[in-house]
Design an enzyme around this catalytic site. Structure first.
Site, PDB file in Angstrom:
ATOM      1  N   ASP A  60       0.867  -1.189   0.000  1.00 35.85           N
ATOM      2  CA  ASP A  60       0.000   0.000   0.000  1.00 35.85           C
ATOM      3  C   ASP A  60       0.898   1.231   0.000  1.00 35.85           C
ATOM      4  OD1 ASP A  60      -1.899   2.077   0.545  1.00 35.85           O
ATOM      5  OD2 ASP A  60      -3.181   0.627   1.542  1.00 35.85           O
ATOM      6  N   ASP A 128      -9.285   0.082  -3.520  1.00 36.81           N
ATOM      7  CA  ASP A 128     -10.449   0.979  -3.513  1.00 36.81           C
ATOM      8  C   ASP A 128     -10.666   1.651  -4.867  1.00 36.81           C
ATOM      9  OD1 ASP A 128      -8.842   3.830  -1.802  1.00 36.81           O
ATOM     10  OD2 ASP A 128      -8.341   2.720  -3.618  1.00 36.81           O
ATOM     11  N   CYS A 190     -14.844   4.840  -0.689  1.00 39.98           N
ATOM     12  CA  CYS A 190     -15.407   5.152   0.624  1.00 39.98           C
ATOM     13  C   CYS A 190     -15.217   6.623   0.983  1.00 39.98           C
ATOM     14  CB  CYS A 190     -14.763   4.273   1.695  1.00 39.98           C
ATOM     15  SG  CYS A 190     -15.100   2.517   1.452  1.00 39.98           S
TER      16      CYS A 190
END
Lengths: 374, 78
Positions: A60, A128, A190
């Site tokens: 990440d 995401d 999100c």
């Protein structure tokens, strides 16, 4: 071989009749790559570490921000501004000192995917954005690697385990469910849509559940199925994927050439270009900064000349850009800015379109710290 | 009368303002999308897959009486 302490640690799952020491040994030998250490990634990392997956790589490129703490429970206040992958790896080792955990503080690209996935037994998609999801799918499909993917929208989630080797070939992959031709770019993450804190926890647990089942007994996995969860209405539905027999696979050359729209920069790390280059360009009245995030996203862009045109409204409001000769798009991580530029640069060829190489959060942080610009 | 139930997921619930609707005499999936677009014009710009009786479909398919249809958009969040 499991040592005495490990046998004690994992005793509650070893004692399951269809699990046993053999199942635990398979978990210990497993090499899993987890892409994304955010809302989905945190519970996946927690439970796969605790369950005894022997080798975990966490990838990440993002940093911990305050708005993450509502649902990304591996992190605390003191982690704000630090790399998620590093902090998550540290917590995973604290959870289970008997496993190996590596952190890679990068965003996934095609080259990295081929390198990382080649040695993995299974990949977990906790990302995401669609660009990365399709990249994961395409590399896994080509390399014959299974992967577990989940995605969220407010109170609802979707989950599948894809590309699992079966007696007759391979199970469905993500493109069997959502062909890219659907133009899925409009779906919100999100940060844009909002999400109840419990949902990523629930779906992340389902992902970890599929991973453990895969290594212990893949016959129990959700092959050729899409699970949907609604935690507001408390409903679960399983949809059958009926076209798994169709070959949907890209070559390595096609993958390397493909313009996946991927996150490309860190939100709040002070590196690379500073905002003064942006401010200098905005000295010209014919240059404008355009924030393409949704109206609900924070922090608001302030104290700098700009327009707010959410990506979802750009098609209807694009005429507003014709007043300028240069337009610089800004969003959270570069994905939507890239999409905005791609959607419009051939329409208005007289306008120069650029993508800001840092996100709105960093812009406001640096503006608040050092510059007041009107 | 050939009645079917339609269930919307994700953003489609907000766009249509409905979780479930009932329609009649639809015939097939292409006609279904046209009818949905007539009822909810904003749906024309939305991307989603159809499922008939919990089976995702990719080709034009006849919709039988009492069929349950799901309109499933892809989710992105993580």
């Amino acid at each position: 071989m499991l040592n005495k302490s490990e046998i004690t640690r994992y005793s509650r799952q070893i004692q399951l009749s269809d699990f046993g020491k053999a199942g635990q040994e398979r978990l210990k030998a497993a090499r899993v790559v987890i892409i994304g250490a955010g809302g989905l990634g945190c519970p996946v990392i927690q439970y796969l570490s605790a369950s005894g997956i022997g080798n975990i790589t966490i990838l990440d490129g993002d940093l911990v921000s305050e708005s993450n703490l509502q649902r990304q429970l591996l992190y605390t206040q003191s982690d704000i501004g630090k790399y998620k992958a590093k902090q998550a790896a540290r917590r995973a080792r604290e959870i289970n000192p008997y496993i190996e955990v590596k952190a890679n503080c990068s965003f996934l690209n095609a080259d990295l995917a081929f390198t990382l996935f080649s040695d993995a037994d299974l990949i977990v998609d906790c990302t995401d954005n669609f660009g990365t999801r399709y990249l994961i799918n395409d590399v896994c499909t080509l390399l014959s690697k299974p992967f577990v993917s989940a995605a969220l929208f407010k109170y609802e989630g979707q989950l599948g385990i894809y590309n699992v080797k079966t007696e007759t070939g391979y199970s469905a992959n993500f493109r069997h469910v959502f062909p890219e031709s659907l133009n899925s770019g409009g779906a919100l993450d999100c940060n844009a849509a909002g999400v109840i804190a419990t949902l990523p926890g629930l779906l992340g647990l389902y992902q970890a559940n599929e991973v453990v089942k895969f290594f212990v007994d893949p016959s129990f996995c959700l092959l050729n199925k899409l699970l949907t969860v609604d935690c507001k209405r408390i409903t679960h539905q399983v949809f059958e994927i009926s076209n798994a027999h169709e070959i949907v696979k890209l070559s390595k050359e096609e993958i390397l050439d493909r313009a996946y729209v991927l996150p490309c920069f860190k939100e709040t790390k002070k590196e690379g270009k500073n905002i003064f280059d942006l401010l200098a360009s905005l000295e010209c009245e014919d240059t404008i900064l355009v924030d393409v995030r949704e109206l609900s996203e924070m922090p608001k862009v302030e104290n700098i000349r700009h327009l707010t045109i959410p990506l979802s409204q750009l098609e209807n409001r694009k005429e507003e850009l014709t007043a300028f000769k240069k337009v610089v798009f800004i969003c959270k991580s570069g994905v939507r800015s890239a999409r905005a530029k791609a959607s419009i640069e051939d329409v208005y060829t007289q306008i120069k379109f650029e993508i800001c190489d840092f996100g709105a959060e960093r812009l406001m942080q640096e503006l608040n710290e050092s510059v007041s610009y009107k | 009368m050939n009645k079917i139930s339609i269930e919307f997921f994700g953003m489609l619930v907000e766009i249509t303002g409905k979780k479930n609707i009932m329609l009649e005499n639809i015939g097939d999936t292409e006609n279904l999308k046209l009818q949905i677009n007539d009822l909810f014009p904003a749906m024309k710009k939305q991307t989603y897959m159809l499922a008939l009786n919990n089976k995702l479909i990719t080709n034009k398919t006849t919709i039988l009486h009492n069929c349950n249809v799901a309109c499933m958009p892809p989710f992105a969040g993580g």
